[in-house]
Motif scaffolding. Structure first.
Motif, PDB file in Angstrom:
ATOM      1  N   UNK A   1       8.534  -0.863  -2.269  1.00 37.13           N
ATOM      2  CA  UNK A   1       7.265  -1.063  -2.953  1.00 37.13           C
ATOM      3  C   UNK A   1       6.327   0.080  -2.596  1.00 37.13           C
ATOM      4  N   UNK A   2       5.620   0.632  -3.579  1.00 38.33           N
ATOM      5  CA  UNK A   2       4.644   1.678  -3.268  1.00 38.33           C
ATOM      6  C   UNK A   2       3.289   1.043  -2.937  1.00 38.33           C
ATOM      7  N   UNK A   3       2.404   1.855  -2.390  1.00 40.87           N
ATOM      8  CA  UNK A   3       1.061   1.355  -2.081  1.00 40.87           C
ATOM      9  C   UNK A   3       0.375   0.821  -3.338  1.00 40.87           C
ATOM     10  N   UNK A   4       0.688   1.408  -4.486  1.00 43.72           N
ATOM     11  CA  UNK A   4       0.101   0.922  -5.739  1.00 43.72           C
ATOM     12  C   UNK A   4       0.592  -0.489  -6.049  1.00 43.72           C
ATOM     13  N   UNK A   5       1.916  -0.703  -5.912  1.00 45.67           N
ATOM     14  CA  UNK A   5       2.481  -2.005  -6.280  1.00 45.67           C
ATOM     15  C   UNK A   5       1.851  -3.133  -5.467  1.00 45.67           C
ATOM     16  N   UNK A   6       1.844  -3.006  -4.144  1.00 48.45           N
ATOM     17  CA  UNK A   6       1.344  -4.169  -3.399  1.00 48.45           C
ATOM     18  C   UNK A   6      -0.181  -4.238  -3.353  1.00 48.45           C
ATOM     19  N   UNK A   7      -0.847  -3.100  -3.490  1.00 48.00           N
ATOM     20  CA  UNK A   7      -2.307  -3.164  -3.605  1.00 48.00           C
ATOM     21  C   UNK A   7      -2.691  -3.905  -4.888  1.00 48.00           C
ATOM     22  N   UNK A   8      -1.930  -3.675  -5.953  1.00 48.35           N
ATOM     23  CA  UNK A   8      -2.223  -4.354  -7.221  1.00 48.35           C
ATOM     24  C   UNK A   8      -2.056  -5.872  -7.067  1.00 48.35           C
ATOM     25  N   UNK A   9      -0.979  -6.290  -6.392  1.00 49.46           N
ATOM     26  CA  UNK A   9      -0.772  -7.728  -6.181  1.00 49.46           C
ATOM     27  C   UNK A   9      -1.915  -8.334  -5.374  1.00 49.46           C
ATOM     28  N   UNK A  10      -2.307  -7.667  -4.291  1.00 51.13           N
ATOM     29  CA  UNK A  10      -3.371  -8.205  -3.431  1.00 51.13           C
ATOM     30  C   UNK A  10      -4.706  -8.227  -4.169  1.00 51.13           C
ATOM     31  N   UNK A  11      -5.032  -7.141  -4.882  1.00 46.66           N
ATOM     32  CA  UNK A  11      -6.324  -7.087  -5.578  1.00 46.66           C
ATOM     33  C   UNK A  11      -6.402  -8.155  -6.673  1.00 46.66           C
ATOM     34  N   UNK A  12      -5.315  -8.357  -7.402  1.00 50.61           N
ATOM     35  CA  UNK A  12      -5.355  -9.362  -8.478  1.00 50.61           C
ATOM     36  C   UNK A  12      -5.370 -10.780  -7.907  1.00 50.61           C
ATOM     37  N   UNK A  13      -4.752 -10.986  -6.751  1.00 50.27           N
ATOM     38  CA  UNK A  13      -4.844 -12.309  -6.122  1.00 50.27           C
ATOM     39  C   UNK A  13      -6.301 -12.596  -5.739  1.00 50.27           C
ATOM     40  N   UNK A  14      -6.951 -11.631  -5.126  1.00 55.26           N
ATOM     41  CA  UNK A  14      -8.354 -11.836  -4.735  1.00 55.26           C
ATOM     42  C   UNK A  14      -9.257 -11.972  -5.970  1.00 55.26           C
ATOM     43  N   UNK A  15      -9.099 -11.061  -6.932  1.00 56.34           N
ATOM     44  CA  UNK A  15     -10.021 -11.021  -8.068  1.00 56.34           C
ATOM     45  C   UNK A  15      -9.831 -12.138  -9.067  1.00 56.34           C
ATOM     46  N   UNK A  16      -8.570 -12.548  -9.284  1.00 54.72           N
ATOM     47  CA  UNK A  16      -8.306 -13.543 -10.327  1.00 54.72           C
ATOM     48  C   UNK A  16      -8.142 -14.957  -9.773  1.00 54.72           C
ATOM     49  N   UNK A  17      -7.616 -15.069  -8.563  1.00 56.27           N
ATOM     50  CA  UNK A  17      -7.306 -16.406  -8.030  1.00 56.27           C
ATOM     51  C   UNK A  17      -8.327 -16.873  -6.998  1.00 56.27           C
ATOM     52  N   UNK A  18      -8.629 -16.011  -6.010  1.00 53.82           N
ATOM     53  CA  UNK A  18      -9.487 -16.466  -4.909  1.00 53.82           C
ATOM     54  C   UNK A  18     -10.976 -16.376  -5.248  1.00 53.82           C
ATOM     55  N   UNK A  19     -11.366 -15.381  -6.040  1.00 55.42           N
ATOM     56  CA  UNK A  19     -12.787 -15.202  -6.370  1.00 55.42           C
ATOM     57  C   UNK A  19     -13.400 -16.458  -7.012  1.00 55.42           C
ATOM     58  N   UNK A  20     -12.769 -17.048  -8.027  1.00 54.17           N
ATOM     59  CA  UNK A  20     -13.375 -18.261  -8.610  1.00 54.17           C
ATOM     60  C   UNK A  20     -13.502 -19.399  -7.594  1.00 54.17           C
ATOM     61  N   UNK A  21     -12.657 -19.412  -6.576  1.00 58.36           N
ATOM     62  CA  UNK A  21     -12.676 -20.486  -5.592  1.00 58.36           C
ATOM     63  C   UNK A  21     -13.809 -20.329  -4.573  1.00 58.36           C
ATOM     64  N   UNK A  22     -14.061 -19.089  -4.130  1.00 55.69           N
ATOM     65  CA  UNK A  22     -15.030 -18.886  -3.037  1.00 55.69           C
ATOM     66  C   UNK A  22     -16.320 -18.212  -3.485  1.00 55.69           C
ATOM     67  N   UNK A  23     -16.320 -17.572  -4.635  1.00 56.33           N
ATOM     68  CA  UNK A  23     -17.515 -16.856  -5.083  1.00 56.33           C
ATOM     69  C   UNK A  23     -17.651 -16.981  -6.595  1.00 56.33           C
ATOM     70  N   UNK A  24     -17.857 -18.203  -7.092  1.00 57.74           N
ATOM     71  CA  UNK A  24     -17.867 -18.408  -8.551  1.00 57.74           C
ATOM     72  C   UNK A  24     -19.024 -17.709  -9.261  1.00 57.74           C
TER      73      UNK A  24
END
Length: 465
Positions: free
Chosen positions: A184-207
């Motif tokens: 996995x390149x830095x792009x691949x896993x950074x994309x997974x982490x950023x989308x988890x935070x932005x799409x999944x966790x953000x609505x939960x903790x910072x609506x």
């Protein structure tokens, strides 16, 4: 005697044997290996750091793969008309040091006359270690370094964006064609982490506001690559994330109190820790135990190994790990081969397999497949065969369901891995955390991989209300 100590002994043996050859290497020599038609075993040079937890995991997986291949009759070499066994030699870069790595890889090429190289864990070391392989036209399946530069810093990859004159640029186009990236390149896993935070966790903790993210990262190609890619992904994908703290530190750091105190002052909603197993576990522990930074921590897949859970103890409870290999996601597992690999590995070595070993195990079989299709050990023909690899997924998920190496400048000789987010849950009976896949729900060509819903850590404190 532990496996790590045994490997160390092999390393010393090779150190003595390689002195004369290395003296010549220091004088600037290049060592194209003489072609031979003599029947012999196939030599794989395993590049791994044996003073770090990841190195022994890579060797165990290599040993298992080669034993399986040899037990099934070996590798068929058409020009010899018979099957021959595989063997491996250690190219130990100890602590993923570039200097030690170049010495070890040069020795494997010059003294041990390896047919292929497999491994390399850190980006910093791999960028140095691949240079003697490029000069000597030795196929190198790089299974650990996550910087895209290991295959793109030549003209085929538009030099990875490096400007003319940059010391990292490789002008030797033919030499770069021997480099393959099974990681996995830095792009691949950074994309997974950023989308988890932005799409999944953000609505939960910072609506009602953007997600506040802090990033702690090593000041090397790996850490800086994650920092640059994370910022680019947030911008390009218009994710609702603000980077409120970015702190870099020298590789090898183990005391993170100053960095974590500064991060706490920035009031983040989550922390992305970009280090290897030992450094990451210290960040998780010092952040919660000593600094009182009660947030969501996420780390990178290189930490997916048994030592991570031993080191973390209860401080990993409800924290996160990005990965592409889930040794605890079954049985039954989401890929058929995992149903046999994981119990066999555990029975043979007494520990669960890690992700670094899984990458390496797959790479040994990719090498076998390429040699058999090439019909020879001629390195140029093996290189050509690697370029046309198309195998069904083994232990590592890919987006297409196949192991294939990219051909465009943006994907040159890279695979397209599919990654996921795990949450670690404390197991009182085992006295360790165990990971469960929480995101995404499904991956293409496989189906559902999610094991349970994500839950915030019990003491979690959002950055700002």
């Amino acid at each position: 005697m532990s496996e790590a100590k045994i490997s160390r002994r092999k390393y010393l043996k090779y150190s003595v044997a390689g002195v004369a050859a290395l003296a010549a290497a220091a004088a600037g020599g290049v060592y194209y290996q003489r072609a031979t038609t003599r029947r012999r075993s196939i030599k794989i040079g395993l590049v791994a750091p044996f003073s770090l937890p990841e190195g022994p995991d890579m060797e165990r997986a290599t040993k298992l793969a080669i034993e399986e291949i040899n037990s099934a009759g070996g590798v068929y070499v058409k020009e010899w008309g018979e099957r021959v066994p595989m063997e491996y030699v250690i190219a130990d870069d100890e602590d993923a040091s570039p200097e030690k790595g170049v010495t070890a890889v040069t020795r494997a090429i010059v003294e041990d006359k390896v047919d292929l190289l497999v491994g390399a864990m850190s980006s910093r070391a791999a960028l140095a270690e691949q240079v003697p392989a490029i000069k000597n036209r030795v196929p190198f399946i790089i299974t650990g370094a996550s910087t895209h530069l290991v295959t793109r810093r030549g003209p085929q990859g538009n030099y990875g964006g490096l400007p003319p004159g940059d010391p990292l640029r490789i002008e030797d186009a033919e030499g770069m064609s021997y480099m393959f990236h099974y990681c996995t390149t830095t792009f691949h896993y950074s994309k997974t982490v950023m989308h988890f935070f932005g799409e999944y966790l953000k609505p939960m903790v910072a609506p009602n506001r953007n997600f506040r993210l802090a990033i702690l990262y090593r000041d090397d190609a790996y850490g800086v690559g994650v920092w640059n890619d994370s910022n680019k992904i947030i911008k390009d994908d218009k994710l609702p994330i603000d980077i409120v703290a970015g702190r870099k530190y020298p590789p090898g750091t183990t005391d993170f109190h100053a960095e974590l105190t500064a991060v706490k002052a920035a009031k983040p909603d989550g922390l992305f820790a970009v280090d290897f197993t030992v450094g990451t576990s210290e960040i998780y522990i010092q952040g919660q135990r000593d600094v009182g930074l009660n947030t969501v921590y996420v780390a990178v897949e290189v930490c997916e190994g048994p030592e991570f859970y031993t080191l973390l103890k209860k401080w990993g409870d409800h924290q996160l790990l990005e990965s592409k290999f889930g040794p605890f996601a079954g049985p039954p597992y989401y890929l058929p081969l995992m149903d046999t690999y994981i119990p066999k590995f555990k029975q043979k070595f007494g520990v669960f397999p890690g992700m670094m070993g899984a990458d390496t195990y797959d790479a040994i079989y990719v090498a076998k497949d390429a040699i058999e299709r090439a019909g020879t050990l001629d390195k140029a023909k093996v290189r050509d065969a690697l370029e046309t690899t198309k195998m069904k997924n083994l232990l590592i998920l890919t987006e297409t369901g196949y192991i294939e190496f990219g051909k465009t400048p943006e994907t040159y000789h890279e695979i397209s891995p599919a990654t996921f987010i795990e949450q670690l849950i404390w197991d009182e009976k085992l006295g360790e955390c165990r990971p469960f896949i929480v995101w995404p729900e499904k991956v293409p060509n496989v189906g559902t991989i999610k094991q349970r819903d994500f839950k915030l850590p019990p003491l979690y404190t959002p950055g700002e209300k």
